[in-house]
Design a protein around this motif. Structure first.
Motif, PDB file in Angstrom:
ATOM      1  N   ASN A 152       0.828  -1.209   0.000  1.00 21.51           N
ATOM      2  CA  ASN A 152       0.000   0.000   0.000  1.00 21.51           C
ATOM      3  C   ASN A 152       0.861   1.258   0.000  1.00 21.51           C
ATOM      4  O   ASN A 152       0.538   2.244  -0.671  1.00 21.51           O
ATOM      5  N   CYS A 153       1.954   1.229   0.778  1.00 19.74           N
ATOM      6  CA  CYS A 153       2.854   2.390   0.796  1.00 19.74           C
ATOM      7  C   CYS A 153       3.447   2.635  -0.581  1.00 19.74           C
ATOM      8  O   CYS A 153       3.547   3.776  -1.044  1.00 19.74           O
ATOM      9  N   LEU A 154       3.834   1.552  -1.231  1.00 25.93           N
ATOM     10  CA  LEU A 154       4.425   1.671  -2.560  1.00 25.93           C
ATOM     11  C   LEU A 154       3.410   2.216  -3.558  1.00 25.93           C
ATOM     12  O   LEU A 154       3.708   3.136  -4.326  1.00 25.93           O
ATOM     13  N   LEU A 155       2.212   1.667  -3.525  1.00 30.98           N
ATOM     14  CA  LEU A 155       1.193   2.092  -4.486  1.00 30.98           C
ATOM     15  C   LEU A 155       0.697   3.498  -4.205  1.00 30.98           C
ATOM     16  O   LEU A 155       0.465   4.278  -5.126  1.00 30.98           O
ATOM     17  N   SER A 156       0.515   3.797  -2.928  1.00 29.14           N
ATOM     18  CA  SER A 156      -0.028   5.120  -2.606  1.00 29.14           C
ATOM     19  C   SER A 156       1.034   6.212  -2.735  1.00 29.14           C
ATOM     20  O   SER A 156       0.725   7.367  -3.018  1.00 29.14           O
ATOM     21  N   GLY A 157       2.304   5.834  -2.530  1.00 29.11           N
ATOM     22  CA  GLY A 157       3.362   6.829  -2.557  1.00 29.11           C
ATOM     23  C   GLY A 157       3.854   7.185  -3.947  1.00 29.11           C
ATOM     24  O   GLY A 157       4.404   8.265  -4.155  1.00 29.11           O
ATOM     25  N   THR A 158       3.674   6.286  -4.902  1.00 26.65           N
ATOM     26  CA  THR A 158       4.189   6.566  -6.236  1.00 26.65           C
ATOM     27  C   THR A 158       3.311   7.580  -6.968  1.00 26.65           C
ATOM     28  O   THR A 158       2.083   7.528  -6.867  1.00 26.65           O
ATOM     29  N   ILE A 206     -11.149  -4.651 -12.546  1.00 31.75           N
ATOM     30  CA  ILE A 206     -10.090  -3.933 -11.834  1.00 31.75           C
ATOM     31  C   ILE A 206      -9.861  -4.588 -10.467  1.00 31.75           C
ATOM     32  O   ILE A 206     -10.797  -4.769  -9.685  1.00 31.75           O
ATOM     33  N   VAL A 207      -8.590  -4.948 -10.196  1.00 31.46           N
ATOM     34  CA  VAL A 207      -8.251  -5.593  -8.927  1.00 31.46           C
ATOM     35  C   VAL A 207      -7.341  -4.723  -8.064  1.00 31.46           C
ATOM     36  O   VAL A 207      -7.144  -5.010  -6.888  1.00 31.46           O
ATOM     37  N   GLU A 208      -6.769  -3.672  -8.644  1.00 29.34           N
ATOM     38  CA  GLU A 208      -5.981  -2.723  -7.861  1.00 29.34           C
ATOM     39  C   GLU A 208      -6.053  -1.366  -8.545  1.00 29.34           C
ATOM     40  O   GLU A 208      -6.058  -1.260  -9.767  1.00 29.34           O
ATOM     41  N   PHE A 209      -6.108  -0.325  -7.719  1.00 34.54           N
ATOM     42  CA  PHE A 209      -6.337   1.032  -8.221  1.00 34.54           C
ATOM     43  C   PHE A 209      -5.717   1.969  -7.206  1.00 34.54           C
ATOM     44  O   PHE A 209      -6.239   2.151  -6.103  1.00 34.54           O
ATOM     45  N   ASN A 210      -4.564   2.567  -7.538  1.00 37.79           N
ATOM     46  CA  ASN A 210      -3.839   3.325  -6.524  1.00 37.79           C
ATOM     47  C   ASN A 210      -4.320   4.769  -6.401  1.00 37.79           C
ATOM     48  O   ASN A 210      -5.209   5.230  -7.138  1.00 37.79           O
ATOM     49  N   ALA A 211      -3.693   5.473  -5.462  1.00 40.14           N
ATOM     50  CA  ALA A 211      -4.132   6.839  -5.148  1.00 40.14           C
ATOM     51  C   ALA A 211      -3.993   7.777  -6.350  1.00 40.14           C
ATOM     52  O   ALA A 211      -4.838   8.649  -6.568  1.00 40.14           O
ATOM     53  N   ALA A 212      -2.922   7.602  -7.135  1.00 35.67           N
ATOM     54  CA  ALA A 212      -2.738   8.461  -8.308  1.00 35.67           C
ATOM     55  C   ALA A 212      -3.871   8.263  -9.304  1.00 35.67           C
ATOM     56  O   ALA A 212      -4.351   9.219  -9.925  1.00 35.67           O
ATOM     57  N   ALA A 213      -4.317   7.009  -9.460  1.00 33.88           N
ATOM     58  CA  ALA A 213      -5.446   6.725 -10.360  1.00 33.88           C
ATOM     59  C   ALA A 213      -6.729   7.337  -9.819  1.00 33.88           C
ATOM     60  O   ALA A 213      -7.573   7.819 -10.594  1.00 33.88           O
ATOM     61  N   GLU A 214      -6.879   7.315  -8.496  1.00 35.92           N
ATOM     62  CA  GLU A 214      -8.065   7.930  -7.890  1.00 35.92           C
ATOM     63  C   GLU A 214      -8.138   9.418  -8.244  1.00 35.92           C
ATOM     64  O   GLU A 214      -9.210   9.943  -8.584  1.00 35.92           O
ATOM     65  N   ILE A 233     -12.510   8.933  -8.842  1.00 35.91           N
ATOM     66  CA  ILE A 233     -13.322   7.953  -8.115  1.00 35.91           C
ATOM     67  C   ILE A 233     -12.443   7.274  -7.072  1.00 35.91           C
ATOM     68  O   ILE A 233     -11.214   7.273  -7.176  1.00 35.91           O
ATOM     69  N   SER A 234     -13.071   6.693  -6.066  1.00 37.99           N
ATOM     70  CA  SER A 234     -12.305   6.040  -5.003  1.00 37.99           C
ATOM     71  C   SER A 234     -11.865   4.640  -5.432  1.00 37.99           C
ATOM     72  O   SER A 234     -12.406   4.064  -6.381  1.00 37.99           O
ATOM     73  N   ARG A 235     -10.903   4.133  -4.725  1.00 31.93           N
ATOM     74  CA  ARG A 235     -10.430   2.769  -5.006  1.00 31.93           C
ATOM     75  C   ARG A 235     -11.561   1.778  -4.838  1.00 31.93           C
ATOM     76  O   ARG A 235     -11.714   0.835  -5.627  1.00 31.93           O
ATOM     77  N   HIS A 236     -12.355   1.952  -3.787  1.00 26.50           N
ATOM     78  CA  HIS A 236     -13.483   1.042  -3.537  1.00 26.50           C
ATOM     79  C   HIS A 236     -14.451   1.024  -4.719  1.00 26.50           C
ATOM     80  O   HIS A 236     -14.911  -0.048  -5.143  1.00 26.50           O
ATOM     81  N   ALA A 262      -2.817  -8.205 -15.553  1.00 26.03           N
ATOM     82  CA  ALA A 262      -2.040  -7.200 -16.285  1.00 26.03           C
ATOM     83  C   ALA A 262      -1.957  -5.956 -15.412  1.00 26.03           C
ATOM     84  O   ALA A 262      -2.969  -5.470 -14.896  1.00 26.03           O
ATOM     85  N   MET A 263      -0.742  -5.446 -15.240  1.00 23.33           N
ATOM     86  CA  MET A 263      -0.529  -4.258 -14.402  1.00 23.33           C
ATOM     87  C   MET A 263      -0.079  -3.114 -15.298  1.00 23.33           C
ATOM     88  O   MET A 263       0.974  -3.184 -15.932  1.00 23.33           O
TER      89      MET A 263
END
Length: 569
Positions: free
Chosen positions: A410-416, A429-437, A442-445, A498-499
């Motif tokens: 989470n630190c890695l995804l949210s910090g980048t 979608i299985v992962e969606f970081n803060a930058a994408a939000e 929209i929120s990750r949820h 796919a990431m």
């Protein structure tokens, strides 16, 4: 020498052996689970339950073969459970197969059981107070001597049928070597016990015999039947099944007012010890087997445990075929044995130390102790004590390591600052970081409930998932969000996802656009200068008599050189 060994390459962080070991006699060090020999009761549960085949049993097979090669006269004492573990037309074919391997003779250990049962019966008739617990199972004997030493006085002071039989064979055949074969690995420890004066020279498991017969291409179907050395064992052949000892004891004669009880399985044996410590049983004769349902379910029986039901029927049928009468005892053999306190005193941590160890894995109070058992220990406190005693590692706590990994992730995804989106094979979608939000608003949820094509063009992701090949640096523009990105899509084979990683290059693109505009303006200004110079050149050319065409060519070359120079910059 250790009886149970370890294939280090196969041992990979599953802790299954720690979970199933009834006495937790396993030390995890450098993520490898090793048996603690001094406290192991040799029940073999870890051997049976290891999903990675990482546990091994040290074998006496090479030593036995060397005896035979050296011309030694070797007699095989075979546990009566052989009839449940091997399929053959008649029992005598087992003796034939063993003689084909080089043994001088084969004798059933149940001959020794006749003497042991007679000794048990004698103790019953003497009216000993308290309880009497059988001592045919060396694994149970180790359990009592190491973990419940206050109960050694309730163990019958009698050797096992294996030891009694070896003494009989050596008395009848001076100078012979005796090798025991059976489904039990604890017999190796019993054979090496100095209390027995080395009556048993080696121990083979049925699995050892299976391998040996396969190597020598000996089969029961192709050998001639041979006679066993000993006379009929009759009812004593019931020993390897639950209540078999009790059946032989009752057949011997009147057992008085003793209460009879049969207990099998490591968990039940431990419960029995606790009941005896609590004084809940009195004047009981108790048959114990560390293996569930008796020796026919031994860890080295060489067959599936589900066949134990058929095996029991085979043993009972074999015993009945020979009659239920008790065989005559023609010889004298010493049978008494003493048991001792072999307990190991471990240092125990105080409460403050336990709490400090628990705090290192995020358990700051009882409410944080899940007691999930994933580490192999029943409670978090038990695991903390094992850590203190250097038998366990902090990282064995699966929930803690999961939370830690998720925290790092989470630190890695949210910090980048790069937008990161992961999708499965269905483009969910299985992962969606803060930058994408921030980009999509929209929120990750919310994003985890959507498919990628609901947010953006998913064609590149579809291509990656279809080809299972990652896609390198590609410029992708999100016009509706006013954003230009450098897109990299990585295919993760193990997870089948796919990431996509999107680096924001909007500012860089703007700078490139500004440079292009500046260059265009420079070229335009150069063209105006050229035009003006052309007019002047024409005027000068007319005065100097030079042609206008030559001047135009020269000035055009000058312009091109200026443009080319700007491009190189």
């Amino acid at each position: 020498m250790s009886i149970i060994g370890l294939k280090k390459a196969n041992c990979k962080n599953c802790y299954k052996c720690v979970k199933v070991c009834p006495v937790k006699s396993i030390k995890v060090e450098n993520e490898q689970a090793q048996i603690v020999d001094r406290t192991c009761i040799l029940c073999g549960t870890c051997l049976e339950q290891c999903p990675q085949d990482a546990k091994t049993v040290n074998s006496d097979a090479a030593r036995v073969r060397e005896m035979l090669r050296a011309g030694e006269k070797v007699i095989l004492s075979v546990a009566p459970s052989y009839i449940a573990c091997y399929s053959m037309k008649e029992p005598e074919r087992f003796a034939g197969a063993m003689k084909a391997l080089g043994f001088f003779g084969v004798s059933e250990t149940s001959e020794g059981a006749a003497y042991v049962t007679a000794e048990y019966h004698k103790l019953l008739r003497e009216g000993t107070s308290g309880n009497l617990v059988t001592t045919c199972c060396p694994s149970f004997n180790r359990l009592v001597e190491i973990y419940y030493p206050d109960l050694v006085g309730q163990l019958t002071p009698v050797v096992s049928p294996m030891i009694a039989h070896a003494r009989l064979l050596k008395s009848a055949h001076p100078g012979v070597k005796v090798v025991f074969a059976g489904p039990c690995i604890a017999k190796m420890d019993e054979a090496g016990d100095p209390r027995h004066n080395n009556e048993v020279d080696a121990v083979l498991t049925f699995e050892d015999l299976d391998r040996w017969m396969m190597e020598e291409r000996v089969s029961f179907d192709r050998v001639a039947p041979e006679r066993f050395l000993n006379s009929s064992s009759k009812i004593l052949r019931m020993y390897p099944v639950e209540e078999g000892i009790l059946a032989s004891l009752k057949n011997k004669g009147d057992t008085g007012d003793w209460q009879m009880l049969s207990v099998s399985g490591s968990g039940a044996c431990i419960d029995l010890c606790k009941a005896l410590q609590a004084g809940l049983l009195n004047h009981c004769f108790i048959e114990v087997n560390m293996c569930r349902d008796g020796c026919i379910n031994g860890p080295a029986s060489g067959r599936e445990t589900t066949s134990r039901f058929r095996g029991r029927l085979q043993v009972e049928r074999y015993a009945r075929e020979d009659g239920e009468a008790y065989p005559a005892l023609l010889d004298e053999v010493p049978l008494r044995k003493r048991f001792f306190d072999h307990s190991v005193k471990e240092d125990l941590p105080d409460e403050a130390t336990i709490r400090a160890i628990l705090a290192k894995i995020g358990k700051n109070g009882p409410e944080d102790e899940l007691n999930c058992g994933s580490c192999g220990y029943p409670t978090c406190r038990d695991k903390a004590i094992a850590v203190y005693q250097n038998r366990a590692e902090l990282t064995m706590c699966v929930p803690y390591m999961k939370e830690r990994a998720e925290s790092f992730s989470n630190c890695l995804l949210s910090g980048t600052p790069n937008m990161t989106i992961m999708v499965d094979e269905e483009l969910r979608i299985v992962e969606f970081n803060a930058a994408a939000e921030r980009v999509f608003g929209i929120s990750r949820h919310e994003a985890l409930e959507k498919y990628l094509y609901e947010l953006m063009d998913s064609s590149d992701f579809e291509e990656v998932l279809s080809s299972r090949q990652s896609m390198g640096d590609k410029k992708v523009e999100f016009r509706e969000y006013g954003m230009v990105t450098a897109q990299n899509i990585v295919y993760v084979e193990r997870e089948k996802i796919a990431m996509g990683i999107f680096k924001d290059i909007t500012q860089e693109e703007k700078e490139l656009e500004n440079k292009y505009r500046l260059r265009a303006e420079t070229v335009e200004m150069a063209q105006k200068v050229i035009d003006k110079q052309m007019i002047a050149a024409q005027q000068i050319a007319s005065l100097l008599g030079e042609t206008t065409a030559e001047t135009k060519v020269s000035l055009t070359k000058l312009k091109n050189m200026m443009v080319a120079g700007e491009d190189q910059k």
